[in-house]
Motif scaffolding. Structure first.
Motif, short mmCIF file in Angstrom:
data_model
loop_
_atom_site.label_atom_id
_atom_site.label_comp_id
_atom_site.label_asym_id
_atom_site.label_seq_id
_atom_site.Cartn_x
_atom_site.Cartn_y
_atom_site.Cartn_z
N UNK A 230 0.87 -1.18 0.00
CA UNK A 230 0.00 0.00 0.00
C UNK A 230 0.90 1.22 0.00
N UNK A 231 0.30 2.36 -0.31
CA UNK A 231 1.03 3.61 -0.23
C UNK A 231 0.17 4.61 0.54
N UNK A 232 0.80 5.28 1.48
CA UNK A 232 0.11 6.33 2.24
C UNK A 232 0.41 7.67 1.61
N UNK A 233 -0.64 8.40 1.26
CA UNK A 233 -0.48 9.69 0.59
C UNK A 233 -1.49 10.70 1.11
N UNK A 234 -1.16 11.96 0.92
CA UNK A 234 -2.08 13.06 1.25
C UNK A 234 -3.15 13.07 0.15
N UNK A 235 -4.38 12.72 0.50
CA UNK A 235 -5.45 12.54 -0.49
C UNK A 235 -6.43 13.70 -0.56
N UNK A 236 -6.15 14.76 0.14
CA UNK A 236 -7.04 15.91 0.10
C UNK A 236 -6.58 16.96 1.09
N UNK B 252 -6.58 12.35 10.04
CA UNK B 252 -7.45 13.51 10.23
C UNK B 252 -7.04 14.69 9.35
N UNK B 253 -5.79 14.66 8.88
CA UNK B 253 -5.28 15.74 8.02
C UNK B 253 -5.39 15.41 6.53
N UNK B 254 -6.11 14.34 6.20
CA UNK B 254 -6.33 14.00 4.80
C UNK B 254 -5.42 12.92 4.24
N UNK B 255 -4.74 12.16 5.09
CA UNK B 255 -3.86 11.10 4.64
C UNK B 255 -4.60 9.76 4.63
N UNK B 256 -4.48 9.05 3.50
CA UNK B 256 -5.08 7.71 3.35
C UNK B 256 -4.00 6.72 2.95
N UNK B 257 -4.28 5.47 3.21
CA UNK B 257 -3.47 4.37 2.72
C UNK B 257 -4.25 3.72 1.59
N UNK B 258 -3.61 3.60 0.41
CA UNK B 258 -4.26 3.03 -0.77
C UNK B 258 -3.59 1.69 -1.10
N UNK B 259 -4.37 0.63 -1.12
CA UNK B 259 -3.82 -0.71 -1.36
C UNK B 259 -3.44 -0.90 -2.82
N UNK C 257 -15.30 5.66 -2.72
CA UNK C 257 -15.13 5.05 -4.03
C UNK C 257 -14.48 3.67 -3.94
N UNK C 258 -13.56 3.47 -3.00
CA UNK C 258 -12.83 2.21 -2.87
C UNK C 258 -12.85 1.72 -1.42
N UNK C 259 -14.02 1.32 -0.93
CA UNK C 259 -14.13 0.98 0.50
C UNK C 259 -13.26 -0.20 0.94
N UNK C 260 -12.92 -1.09 0.04
CA UNK C 260 -12.09 -2.24 0.41
C UNK C 260 -10.59 -1.95 0.32
N UNK C 261 -10.22 -0.89 -0.38
CA UNK C 261 -8.81 -0.66 -0.67
C UNK C 261 -8.26 0.68 -0.21
N UNK C 262 -9.07 1.53 0.35
CA UNK C 262 -8.61 2.82 0.88
C UNK C 262 -8.95 2.87 2.37
N UNK C 263 -7.97 3.30 3.15
CA UNK C 263 -8.14 3.39 4.60
C UNK C 263 -7.58 4.72 5.10
N UNK C 264 -8.17 5.21 6.16
CA UNK C 264 -7.63 6.40 6.83
C UNK C 264 -6.34 5.98 7.53
N UNK C 265 -5.28 6.75 7.34
CA UNK C 265 -4.02 6.43 8.01
C UNK C 265 -4.10 6.76 9.49
N UNK C 266 -3.56 5.88 10.33
CA UNK C 266 -3.53 6.18 11.76
C UNK C 266 -2.74 7.46 12.03
N UNK C 267 -3.15 8.18 13.03
CA UNK C 267 -2.48 9.38 13.54
C UNK C 267 -2.59 10.60 12.63
#
Length: 115
Positions: free
Chosen positions: A43-49, A74-81, A61-71
């Motif tokens: 996965x890659x963690x990126x600033x998504x907004x 809240x600032x818009x970072x997600x982990x994308x599988x 859009x991708x409920x199985x493959x996008x997750x909110x990054x811990x910590x």
């Protein structure tokens, strides 16, 4: 996309360099700021907004493959599988957008000259 291809894309950005601030967790930075969390390459963690509301579009859009990054989620970072429903091209575009966002927040003197 393989983990090596993802890393190569990240490192192809002007001023990008790899770091390992936590044992076994690769990140890619520009100046001293992280723009991509690579980890083990699944996965890659990126600033998504700019904020959590914008980043939540990925979760919808991708409920199985996008997750909110811990910590930092809240600032818009997600982990994308990688290798799931998110097309590789969209993941690379998300990396590019994360890089652009991080570079834009750097002082002008710290921005890569070709960014």
């Amino acid at each position: 996309m393989t983990p090596a291809e993802l890393l190569a894309h990240c490192l192809g950005k002007p001023g990008a360099w790899q770091d390992e601030p936590w044992e076994g967790d690769a990140v890619v930075k520009v100046a001293e700021k992280i723009f991509a969390f690579i980890g083990d390459g699944t996965a890659v963690g990126v600033k998504c907004g700019a904020n959590r509301a914008e980043a939540d579009e990925w979760l919808l859009q991708y409920p199985e493959d996008a997750r909110v990054m811990p910590y930092i989620g809240r600032s818009g970072w997600n982990s994308l599988r990688i290798g799931g429903a998110i097309p590789d091209e969209e993941i690379l575009e998300a990396v590019d957008a994360s890089y652009d966002t991080v570079v834009a927040k750097l002082p002008k003197s710290r921005r890569p000259s070709s960014a």
